[in-house]
Every structure is written in structure tokens, then in C-alpha cells.
Design a protein around this motif. Sequence first.
Motif, short mmCIF file in Angstrom:
data_model
loop_
_atom_site.label_atom_id
_atom_site.label_comp_id
_atom_site.label_asym_id
_atom_site.label_seq_id
_atom_site.Cartn_x
_atom_site.Cartn_y
_atom_site.Cartn_z
N GLN A 1 2.45 1.75 -3.36
CA GLN A 1 1.45 2.28 -4.29
C GLN A 1 1.23 3.79 -4.05
O GLN A 1 1.17 4.57 -4.99
CB GLN A 1 0.15 1.50 -4.12
N LYS A 2 1.16 4.20 -2.79
CA LYS A 2 0.97 5.62 -2.47
C LYS A 2 2.18 6.44 -2.92
O LYS A 2 2.02 7.56 -3.42
CB LYS A 2 0.73 5.81 -0.96
N GLU B 1 2.01 6.91 -6.61
CA GLU B 1 1.03 7.97 -6.90
C GLU B 1 1.61 9.34 -6.60
O GLU B 1 1.51 10.26 -7.41
CB GLU B 1 -0.24 7.77 -6.07
N SER C 1 0.33 0.25 -12.62
CA SER C 1 -0.99 0.48 -12.05
C SER C 1 -1.02 -0.03 -10.61
O SER C 1 -0.16 -0.81 -10.20
CB SER C 1 -2.07 -0.25 -12.86
N THR C 2 -2.02 0.41 -9.86
CA THR C 2 -2.15 -0.01 -8.47
C THR C 2 -2.22 -1.54 -8.35
O THR C 2 -1.47 -2.13 -7.58
CB THR C 2 -3.37 0.66 -7.81
N TYR D 1 0.84 -1.21 0.00
CA TYR D 1 0.00 0.00 0.00
C TYR D 1 0.88 1.26 0.00
O TYR D 1 0.62 2.19 -0.76
CB TYR D 1 -0.93 -0.01 1.22
#
Length: 184
Positions: A23-24, A27, A38-39, A20
Motif C-alpha cells: 500500500q505504501k 502511494e 484503494s488502500t 502495508y
Amino acid sequence: MATIDLIVLGILKKEPMSAYDIQKLVEYRNISKWVKISTPSIYKKTIQLEQKGLIKGSIVKEGKMPEKVIYSLTEAGEKAFEKLMFDISSEPIHIFLDFNAVIVNLDSLPLEKKKMCIDSIQEKIKELKSYLEQNIREKENVPEIPATGMAVLQQQFVLVEAIETWIDSVKQWGVSQSLCKPSN
């Protein structure tokens, strides 16, 4: 292995974190603007890298928060990271621009629709340029932003400016060479 492997391994080389958090960070750094990532692919990739023994996950529970898996590089992951760095940096450079699929097919459209497509691409390039300008302004004096991240933003900005110039030449060439002539 792919570019996404290098992104995930590189992030974990700096510090252990959860999928997580990876992923953050992707982003926050807008990595998906310049690398196809992609996530869901991040979550899938962490599982694959763990299965290959390149990263290891440890379950951590902080206070009343739910348990989460924190990933870190293994020795094999360190070696794989370095190998990917050298492998990818010594490959031929490919610049894939999805809108080129539109450009190569312009002759299949009537004049007005050809112009509409080129205008649409030009508008999207302007939006991207504006986004990059704002992003660079916001981040250029922030000490926590890595110099390498700023270098990528600058690279993208230079590329966008070159594409703007190229689009102008396509429009001029199209008029003078009848690129925009009616299709059969």
C-alpha cells in the motif's frame, strides 16, 4: 482477474513484502492516480490472492515490532502474473475519464453553468499537469525510480496536454455551435 491483481502480483514479483508495504509503495508511486486502486482494496486483494494460492504469507517478527505477514509469489502466482500481463496487454485499450460524464450532459445545463463546468474541468486538468510536471522533475534523475514508472508519468503528461488542447476546442466549438445555448 483485474488490474489490481496485476499491480499486487507485479510488486510481489520484485520482492516479498507486507500488505502495508504494498500500500505504501502504491502511494509512493502514485499508482492510484492512473489505476483505480484503494488502500482497502490492497488488503482485501492480498487475502484473495492468498486464498487462490497465488501468493503465500509468512509471519515475521522483527525485534520489538509486532508480527506482520510478508507475502511472496507462489509458482502459480508467477504463472498468473505472466498470464495477466499478456491478457491485459492484448485487450482493447479503454480510456475512462470520469469528466466525460459531465461533457455528454452539458446540453442539460444553462449557458453559464455549462461554462462553469468546462472551466472547472480545465482547472483540474491544469492542477494535474502541474502535479505531473513537479513529479517528473523530482523523479527524472533518481536512479531508484524504474524507467517504466517514468514512462507512465510521461504518458500521463502527454495525455493531460492533449486534454488541454481538446478542452480549448470544446470551448471554441461550444461557442460557435451554440453548445452553450440555453437549455429548454
